[in-house]
Design a protein around this motif. Structure first.
Motif, PDB file in Angstrom:
ATOM      1  N   HIS A 280       0.835  -1.202   0.000  1.00  0.00           N
ATOM      2  CA  HIS A 280       0.000   0.000   0.000  1.00  0.00           C
ATOM      3  C   HIS A 280       0.869   1.251   0.000  1.00  0.00           C
ATOM      4  CE1 HIS A 280      -3.638  -2.329   0.875  1.00  0.00           C
ATOM      5  NE2 HIS A 280      -2.802  -3.117   1.531  1.00  0.00           N
ATOM      6  N   PRO A 281       0.511   2.226  -0.836  1.00  0.00           N
ATOM      7  CA  PRO A 281       1.310   3.455  -0.852  1.00  0.00           C
ATOM      8  C   PRO A 281       1.074   4.273   0.423  1.00  0.00           C
ATOM      9  CG  PRO A 281      -0.583   3.658  -2.324  1.00  0.00           C
ATOM     10  CD  PRO A 281      -0.583   2.248  -1.811  1.00  0.00           C
ATOM     11  N   ALA A 282       2.018   5.159   0.722  1.00  0.00           N
ATOM     12  CA  ALA A 282       1.895   6.041   1.887  1.00  0.00           C
ATOM     13  C   ALA A 282       1.868   7.486   1.408  1.00  0.00           C
ATOM     14  CB  ALA A 282       3.076   5.815   2.826  1.00  0.00           C
ATOM     15  N   PHE A 283       0.977   8.302   1.968  1.00  0.00           N
ATOM     16  CA  PHE A 283       0.903   9.693   1.512  1.00  0.00           C
ATOM     17  C   PHE A 283       0.189  10.587   2.518  1.00  0.00           C
ATOM     18  CE2 PHE A 283      -2.518   7.132  -0.335  1.00  0.00           C
ATOM     19  CZ  PHE A 283      -3.648   7.809   0.098  1.00  0.00           C
ATOM     20  N   VAL A 284       0.538  11.865   2.451  1.00  0.00           N
ATOM     21  CA  VAL A 284      -0.179  12.921   3.181  1.00  0.00           C
ATOM     22  C   VAL A 284      -0.503  13.967   2.117  1.00  0.00           C
ATOM     23  CG1 VAL A 284      -0.027  14.720   4.936  1.00  0.00           C
ATOM     24  CG2 VAL A 284       1.134  12.533   5.292  1.00  0.00           C
ATOM     25  N   LEU A 285      -1.766  14.099   1.741  1.00  0.00           N
ATOM     26  CA  LEU A 285      -2.104  14.968   0.618  1.00  0.00           C
ATOM     27  C   LEU A 285      -3.265  15.893   0.951  1.00  0.00           C
ATOM     28  CD1 LEU A 285      -1.856  12.377  -2.290  1.00  0.00           C
ATOM     29  CD2 LEU A 285      -0.361  14.360  -1.958  1.00  0.00           C
ATOM     30  N   PHE A 286      -3.133  17.121   0.507  1.00  0.00           N
ATOM     31  CA  PHE A 286      -4.181  18.111   0.731  1.00  0.00           C
ATOM     32  C   PHE A 286      -4.723  18.584  -0.607  1.00  0.00           C
ATOM     33  CE2 PHE A 286      -1.017  18.411   4.086  1.00  0.00           C
ATOM     34  CZ  PHE A 286      -1.811  18.187   5.203  1.00  0.00           C
ATOM     35  N   LEU A 287      -6.014  18.378  -0.801  1.00  0.00           N
ATOM     36  CA  LEU A 287      -6.661  18.876  -2.017  1.00  0.00           C
ATOM     37  C   LEU A 287      -7.476  20.110  -1.640  1.00  0.00           C
ATOM     38  CD1 LEU A 287      -7.452  18.361  -5.038  1.00  0.00           C
ATOM     39  CD2 LEU A 287      -9.419  17.115  -4.152  1.00  0.00           C
ATOM     40  N   GLU A 288      -7.220  21.203  -2.357  1.00  0.00           N
ATOM     41  CA  GLU A 288      -8.004  22.412  -2.112  1.00  0.00           C
ATOM     42  C   GLU A 288      -8.831  22.686  -3.360  1.00  0.00           C
ATOM     43  OE1 GLU A 288      -7.967  24.302   0.726  1.00  0.00           O
ATOM     44  OE2 GLU A 288      -6.514  22.946   1.674  1.00  0.00           O
ATOM     45  N   MET A 289     -10.104  22.985  -3.149  1.00  0.00           N
ATOM     46  CA  MET A 289     -10.966  23.279  -4.295  1.00  0.00           C
ATOM     47  C   MET A 289     -12.124  24.165  -3.864  1.00  0.00           C
ATOM     48  SD  MET A 289     -12.698  19.512  -4.557  1.00  0.00           S
ATOM     49  CE  MET A 289     -13.830  19.924  -5.865  1.00  0.00           C
ATOM     50  N   ASP A 290     -12.855  24.673  -4.831  1.00  0.00           N
ATOM     51  CA  ASP A 290     -14.038  25.470  -4.526  1.00  0.00           C
ATOM     52  C   ASP A 290     -15.011  24.614  -3.706  1.00  0.00           C
ATOM     53  OD1 ASP A 290     -16.356  26.884  -4.489  1.00  0.00           O
ATOM     54  OD2 ASP A 290     -16.485  27.199  -6.666  1.00  0.00           O
ATOM     55  N   PRO A 291     -15.417  25.094  -2.508  1.00  0.00           N
ATOM     56  CA  PRO A 291     -16.327  24.289  -1.674  1.00  0.00           C
ATOM     57  C   PRO A 291     -17.606  23.916  -2.417  1.00  0.00           C
ATOM     58  CG  PRO A 291     -15.579  26.225  -0.461  1.00  0.00           C
ATOM     59  CD  PRO A 291     -15.039  26.355  -1.860  1.00  0.00           C
ATOM     60  N   ALA A 292     -17.985  24.702  -3.435  1.00  0.00           N
ATOM     61  CA  ALA A 292     -19.207  24.372  -4.166  1.00  0.00           C
ATOM     62  C   ALA A 292     -19.040  23.091  -4.988  1.00  0.00           C
ATOM     63  CB  ALA A 292     -19.595  25.527  -5.078  1.00  0.00           C
ATOM     64  N   GLY A 293     -17.781  22.681  -5.207  1.00  0.00           N
ATOM     65  CA  GLY A 293     -17.535  21.494  -6.022  1.00  0.00           C
ATOM     66  C   GLY A 293     -17.538  20.202  -5.226  1.00  0.00           C
ATOM     67  N   VAL A 294     -17.760  20.298  -3.913  1.00  0.00           N
ATOM     68  CA  VAL A 294     -17.726  19.084  -3.112  1.00  0.00           C
ATOM     69  C   VAL A 294     -18.845  19.111  -2.082  1.00  0.00           C
ATOM     70  CG1 VAL A 294     -15.865  20.129  -1.749  1.00  0.00           C
ATOM     71  CG2 VAL A 294     -16.331  17.736  -1.473  1.00  0.00           C
ATOM     72  N   ASP A 295     -19.598  18.011  -2.006  1.00  0.00           N
ATOM     73  CA  ASP A 295     -20.703  17.918  -1.062  1.00  0.00           C
ATOM     74  C   ASP A 295     -20.200  17.188   0.176  1.00  0.00           C
ATOM     75  OD1 ASP A 295     -23.031  17.671   0.286  1.00  0.00           O
ATOM     76  OD2 ASP A 295     -24.053  16.421  -1.199  1.00  0.00           O
ATOM     77  N   VAL A 296     -20.145  17.902   1.309  1.00  0.00           N
ATOM     78  CA  VAL A 296     -19.635  17.261   2.531  1.00  0.00           C
ATOM     79  C   VAL A 296     -20.785  16.745   3.388  1.00  0.00           C
ATOM     80  CG1 VAL A 296     -17.518  18.589   2.574  1.00  0.00           C
ATOM     81  CG2 VAL A 296     -19.513  19.480   3.755  1.00  0.00           C
ATOM     82  N   ASN A 297     -21.996  17.036   2.955  1.00  0.00           N
ATOM     83  CA  ASN A 297     -23.164  16.620   3.726  1.00  0.00           C
ATOM     84  C   ASN A 297     -23.625  15.243   3.263  1.00  0.00           C
ATOM     85  OD1 ASN A 297     -25.319  16.684   5.458  1.00  0.00           O
ATOM     86  ND2 ASN A 297     -26.600  17.972   4.144  1.00  0.00           N
ATOM     87  N   ALA A 298     -22.707  14.284   3.284  1.00  0.00           N
ATOM     88  CA  ALA A 298     -23.018  12.985   2.699  1.00  0.00           C
ATOM     89  C   ALA A 298     -23.020  11.868   3.737  1.00  0.00           C
ATOM     90  CB  ALA A 298     -22.005  12.664   1.606  1.00  0.00           C
ATOM     91  N   HIS A 299     -22.510  12.138   4.925  1.00  0.00           N
ATOM     92  CA  HIS A 299     -22.320  11.074   5.905  1.00  0.00           C
ATOM     93  C   HIS A 299     -22.341  11.691   7.296  1.00  0.00           C
ATOM     94  CE1 HIS A 299     -20.068   7.790   7.951  1.00  0.00           C
ATOM     95  NE2 HIS A 299     -20.758   7.065   7.111  1.00  0.00           N
ATOM     96  N   PRO A 300     -22.932  11.010   8.308  1.00  0.00           N
ATOM     97  CA  PRO A 300     -23.048  11.624   9.639  1.00  0.00           C
ATOM     98  C   PRO A 300     -21.703  12.094  10.220  1.00  0.00           C
ATOM     99  CG  PRO A 300     -24.234   9.533   9.568  1.00  0.00           C
ATOM    100  CD  PRO A 300     -23.566   9.685   8.246  1.00  0.00           C
ATOM    101  N   THR A 301     -20.652  11.291  10.028  1.00  0.00           N
ATOM    102  CA  THR A 301     -19.373  11.700  10.611  1.00  0.00           C
ATOM    103  C   THR A 301     -18.561  12.572   9.654  1.00  0.00           C
ATOM    104  OG1 THR A 301     -18.360   9.700   9.800  1.00  0.00           O
ATOM    105  CG2 THR A 301     -19.177   9.638  12.041  1.00  0.00           C
ATOM    106  N   LYS A 302     -19.100  12.835   8.478  1.00  0.00           N
ATOM    107  CA  LYS A 302     -18.489  13.707   7.465  1.00  0.00           C
ATOM    108  C   LYS A 302     -17.165  13.178   6.934  1.00  0.00           C
ATOM    109  CE  LYS A 302     -20.405  17.538  10.143  1.00  0.00           C
ATOM    110  NZ  LYS A 302     -19.978  17.984  11.459  1.00  0.00           N
TER     111      LYS A 302
END
Ligand SMILES: Nc1ncnc2c1ncn2[C@@H]1O[C@H](COP(=O)(O)OP(=O)(O)OP(=O)(O)O)[C@@H](O)[C@H]1O
Ligand SMILES: [Mg+2]
Length: 584
Positions: A280-302
């Motif tokens: 398994h690969p190892a990584f620490v990655l941060f993706l930044e994007m317009d909040p309108a492009g991602v729905d975070v209201n998809a799961h109780p624990t987010k």
């Protein structure tokens, strides 16, 4: 029983059942609130694995006394107000249910001094009135006796040590996402870690090293790439630093830690060609994007998100990482105590880092080194006219060891090359590019393969016929749930067409993309490369060995063989001196 409205206390306990699984979930919610409050110093105090007590103290914006009771009421939040806000969430919280949920399953005290307020106030449990409390600017949430009134949940708790392990992991994950914030974690009055704020890239790398291990940082490539409104930065481990478990994989979307199948798939795809089977690969990655492009209201624990343009995100991630990994080849000698594989500046890809916006370097050393030591074209110097003054990254061959390794000398010391592994990678990359250059030759099947599939799969296939055609497949939809494969690439003639097409379709349904045809072709090319490469125990003369070294230097992904094993290692003179206890 007749229908009746549940009490608000019970409603909160039901919500707690979803969001608050164990003490670590409380820590997550409280830390996220502190980050949303703009704190730059946070202290987390845990007693008895969090079951006795969890206290999070921050120096954020605080809560005005009049709003304190609201903070503990359900559906009360300062973070969103309209549907429009909900569709572009920039904060970690937004539901207004974490504090009331926690308060309904514990003894909770919330104390705060709002920015600009003269003194502090506190409330204890839902429905209580604020009372004055001595408190510095910021907020403290004190959660005691978690699950004391929900014995069923309490019974599921593991030992104190296990619960604390979950908390520690959680705090580490969050700590990676907020480098500028000072963070302290204590357990039973003992400091577990104390992280100073990390403002520069160097400090940040130190923080990552503390949280993920020094060896990860030493073997990680820094990645930074912006395109199409998406920005990716962070660190990915060299394929040779793979793990047996997917335990060193940290991915954040707009600073929110997420576990996402699409992301996992995209990363795996990027490593497909260089990772040892089952690793398994190892990584620490941060993706930044317009909040309108991602729905975070998809799961109780987010923890799960939905990307509006999932295809774009997928291809951006896998493309960026693939490019980064392709640069790993022996272009420059590594500085002392650095990993053996130092990525070159993009050379064969034809664009400069400035053009792509990608910065690839290991501790900033590569560009400087490359400028001092421009890479000579291999064809320019025939191996017979070897000049010691030319500083080839892999140096010049001295001898062959046991018919397996090439020993070479470069300016830094000794280089050991696994002959077969090196040749295999060179042949493979060569086969891939000639295959790509000639186009895919395909051939009709004597007997077309008929496949029974689901209607959804047939629809998915029909919508991708052009994609299949580009890869040399001719497929017809012969019925609502029937496909007919008429023509396949020559290279895939002997594979299990039925299974391959099914796998591709399930990829298409799950991820909207499939890399499988390409991967399968690559696999075949890789096998061909393996069989067509110099076997161990074949004698090579010095010229042949030097030709192999020059070739390797100019091969994409030259640092590993097709199975992810290293192709070469550097042993510095200093290391040799140490071996012989020689002071220099
Ligand atoms: N540490 C804090 N500093 C300042 N304000 C806070 C803090 N913790 C909570 N609050 C305030 O209390 C409100 C309620 O917090 P709570 O965590 O219950 O909901 P939320 O963060 O808005 O949404 P979610 O339920 O998704 O976490 C927040 O909206 C915020 O205004
Ligand atoms: Mg919250």
């Amino acid at each position: 029983m007749r229908i009746q409205v549940l009490s608000s206390h019970l409603i909160n306990q039901i919500a707690a059942g979803e969001v608050i699984e164990r003490p670590a979930s409380v820590v997550k919610e409280l830390l996220e609130n502190s980050l949303d409050a703009g704190a730059d110093a946070i202290e987390v105090d845990i007693e008895q694995g969090g079951l006795r007590r969890i206290r999070v103290r921050d120096n954020g914006c605080g809560i005005p006394s009049a709003e304190l009771p609201l903070a503990l009421s359900r559906h009360a939040t300062s973070k969103i107000a309209t549907l429009d806000d909900l569709e572009r969430i920039a904060s970690l919280g937004f539901r207004g249910e974490a504090l009331p949920s926690i308060a309904s399953v514990s003894r909770l005290r919330l104390s705060s001094t709002a920015a600009g307020a003269a003194s502090g106030w506190s409330v204890q449990g839902e429905g209580s009135e604020p009372v004055p409390a001595a408190h510095p600017a910021g907020t403290t949430v004190d959660v005691a006796d978690l699950f004391y009134n929900t014995p069923a949940r309490r019974k599921f708790m593991r030992t104190e040590a296990t619960e604390f392990k979950h908390i520690e992991q959680l705090v580490r994950r969050l700590a990676l996402s907020c480098s500028p914030v000072a963070l302290t974690l204590q357990h039973n009055q003992r400091v577990v870690f104390q992280l100073p704020p990390a403002l520069s890239r160097e400090d940040e790398e130190q923080r990552v090293a503390r949280l993920c291990g020094q060896s990860f940082m030493e073997q990680a490539l820094h990645v930074e790439h912006t395109a199409a409104g998406l920005a990716l930065r962070g660190w990915v481990a060299l394929p040779t630093f793979s793990r047996s478990q997917p335990d060193l994989q940290f991915f954040y979307v707009n600073r929110r830690m997420v576990r996402d199948k699409l992301v996992t798939h995209a990363v795996r795809q990027a490593y497909a060609d260089v990772l040892y089977q089952g690793r398994h690969p190892a990584f620490v990655l941060f993706l930044e994007m317009d909040p309108a492009g991602v729905d975070v209201n998809a799961h109780p624990t987010k923890y799960e998100v939905r990307f509006r343009d999932s295809r774009l995100v997928h291809d951006f991630l896998s493309g960026t990482l693939k490019e980064a990994l392709a640069q790993i080849r022996p272009a420059a000698a590594r500085p002392a105590a650095r990993p053996p594989f130092v990525p070159a500046m993009p050379a064969s890809s034809g664009h400069t880092p400035a053009q792509t916006g990608m910065a690839l370097d290991v501790q900033g050393q590569v560009a400087g080194y490359a400028a001092l030591h421009p890479r000579p074209t291999p064809a320019a110097i025939p191996p017979t006219q070897v000049q010691d003054s030319v500083d080839y990254p892999l140096g010049f061959a001295l001898a062959q060891l046991h018919g397996v390794y090439i020993l070479a000398q470069n300016t830094r010391g000794l280089v050991l090359v696994d002959m077969h592994a090196a040749h295999e990678r060179i042949t493979y990359e060569g086969l891939k590019s000639s295959h790509a250059a000639q186009g895919i030759r395909s051939q009709p099947l004597l007997v077309p393969v008929s496949l029974r599939v689901s209607r959804r799969e047939a629809d998915a296939c029909e919508s991708q016929l052009d994609g299949f055609a580009a890869l040399g497949f001719e497929i017809d939809r012969s019925g609502p749930e029937q496909l007919l494969v008429r023509q396949v690439p020559v290279l895939l003639h002997d594979t299990d067409i039925d299974a391959l097409v099914r796998d591709v379709l399930s990829d298409l349904l799950e991820h909207g993309v499939s890399q499988r045809l390409q991967d399968t072709m690559n696999e075949i090319l890789s096998t061909m490369a393996c069989h067509g490469s110099v076997r161990a125990h074949r004698r090579l003369n010095i010229e042949e060995m030097n030709a192999l070294l020059r070739n390797l230097e100019n091969t994409e992904r030259g640092g590993q063989c097709n199975h992810g094993r290293p192709t070469w290692v550097q042993v510095d003179l200093a290391e040799l001196d140490r071996m012989f206890l020689r002071g220099r």
